[in-house]
Design an enzyme around this catalytic site. Structure first.
Site, PDB file in Angstrom:
ATOM      1  N   TYR A  22      20.442   8.082   0.349  1.00 24.95           N
ATOM      2  CA  TYR A  22      21.532   7.936  -0.616  1.00 24.95           C
ATOM      3  C   TYR A  22      21.231   6.988  -1.770  1.00 24.95           C
ATOM      4  CZ  TYR A  22      23.997  10.266   3.124  1.00 24.95           C
ATOM      5  OH  TYR A  22      24.371  11.167   4.084  1.00 24.95           O
ATOM      6  N   ASN A  74      32.573  16.186  -2.999  1.00 26.94           N
ATOM      7  CA  ASN A  74      31.554  15.813  -2.022  1.00 26.94           C
ATOM      8  C   ASN A  74      32.316  15.469  -0.748  1.00 26.94           C
ATOM      9  OD1 ASN A  74      29.655  14.644  -0.367  1.00 26.94           O
ATOM     10  ND2 ASN A  74      28.661  13.489  -2.000  1.00 26.94           N
ATOM     11  N   HIS A  80      30.534  19.785   7.082  1.00 24.29           N
ATOM     12  CA  HIS A  80      29.870  20.463   8.190  1.00 24.29           C
ATOM     13  C   HIS A  80      30.818  20.998   9.257  1.00 24.29           C
ATOM     14  CE1 HIS A  80      26.469  18.740   6.218  1.00 24.29           C
ATOM     15  NE2 HIS A  80      26.904  17.514   6.462  1.00 24.29           N
ATOM     16  N   ASP A  87      40.108  25.591   4.032  1.00 23.16           N
ATOM     17  CA  ASP A  87      41.345  26.311   3.720  1.00 23.16           C
ATOM     18  C   ASP A  87      42.038  25.736   2.487  1.00 23.16           C
ATOM     19  OD1 ASP A  87      41.043  28.094   5.825  1.00 23.16           O
ATOM     20  OD2 ASP A  87      42.371  26.981   7.182  1.00 23.16           O
ATOM     21  N   HIS A 100      26.277  17.206  -3.019  1.00 22.98           N
ATOM     22  CA  HIS A 100      25.782  16.281  -2.005  1.00 22.98           C
ATOM     23  C   HIS A 100      24.670  15.455  -2.636  1.00 22.98           C
ATOM     24  CE1 HIS A 100      28.057  18.040   1.279  1.00 22.98           C
ATOM     25  NE2 HIS A 100      27.813  19.196   0.687  1.00 22.98           N
ATOM     26  N   SER A 102      22.264  13.699  -1.029  1.00 17.31           N
ATOM     27  CA  SER A 102      20.984  13.896  -0.343  1.00 17.31           C
ATOM     28  C   SER A 102      20.675  15.387  -0.245  1.00 17.31           C
ATOM     29  CB  SER A 102      21.028  13.276   1.053  1.00 17.31           C
ATOM     30  OG  SER A 102      21.922  13.981   1.883  1.00 17.31           O
ATOM     31  N   ARG A 111      23.426  19.222   9.454  1.00 24.10           N
ATOM     32  CA  ARG A 111      23.779  19.066   8.034  1.00 24.10           C
ATOM     33  C   ARG A 111      23.481  20.319   7.211  1.00 24.10           C
ATOM     34  NH1 ARG A 111      24.930  13.627   7.227  1.00 24.10           N
ATOM     35  NH2 ARG A 111      23.934  12.259   8.741  1.00 24.10           N
TER      36      ARG A 111
END
Length: 144
Positions: A22, A74, A80, A87, A100, A102, A111
């Site tokens: 990160y 994000n 995940h 929804d 994301h 990374s 992931r």
């Protein structure tokens, strides 16, 4: 154009988290970098961060009712497994980009599966803060 930028679980802990994935920038650094690079097309931008799934869902409902044009999200780890956020994303009719920091495809197997991404128009991963800046550029291309 009204834009919402939503950050989920643990994004507020940037610079404390795995810096190899990160980087060392803080959450405030991330927000400031985005603000410093906002194109003029965005007349109103709202930032939201929560570690609580239900708060993210409520916020997505809010921007739906308030007719936002676009969303950069994000979801963090919620990406995940949160079908509830999926929804809520389906309900929002504006353009949606999941980002994301990374490269999720070079990390743990869990992931690599994104349940929220199919509700979005695009996904950008692995570019650090530039994931957000690329999302902004994409929205400029779409709405210009």
């Amino acid at each position: 154009m009204k834009l919402a930028i939503v950050n989920g679980a643990n994004l507020n802990m940037l610079s404390y988290r795995e810096t190899e994935h990160y980087g060392s920038l803080t959450y405030d650094d991330l927000i400031n970098k985005i603000k410093d690079n906002l194109p003029d097309i965005f007349t109103y931008v709202d930032f939201f961060q929560s570690n609580i799934e239900g708060e993210i869902i409520n916020y997505l409902h809010k921007i739906t009712r308030e007719d936002y044009d676009a969303l950069i999200i994000n979801p963090g780890a919620y990406a995940h497994y949160s079908y509830a956020i999926y929804d809520a994303l389906l309900i929002f009719k504006g353009y949606k980009i999941e980002v994301h920091l990374s490269d999720i495809y070079q990390r743990d197997d869990f992931r690599k599966k994104l349940v929220t991404a199919p509700a979005c128009n695009e996904i950008i991963s692995g570019q650090g803060v530039n994931s957000y800046l690329l999302a902004l550029a994409s929205l400029v291309d779409i709405y210009s």
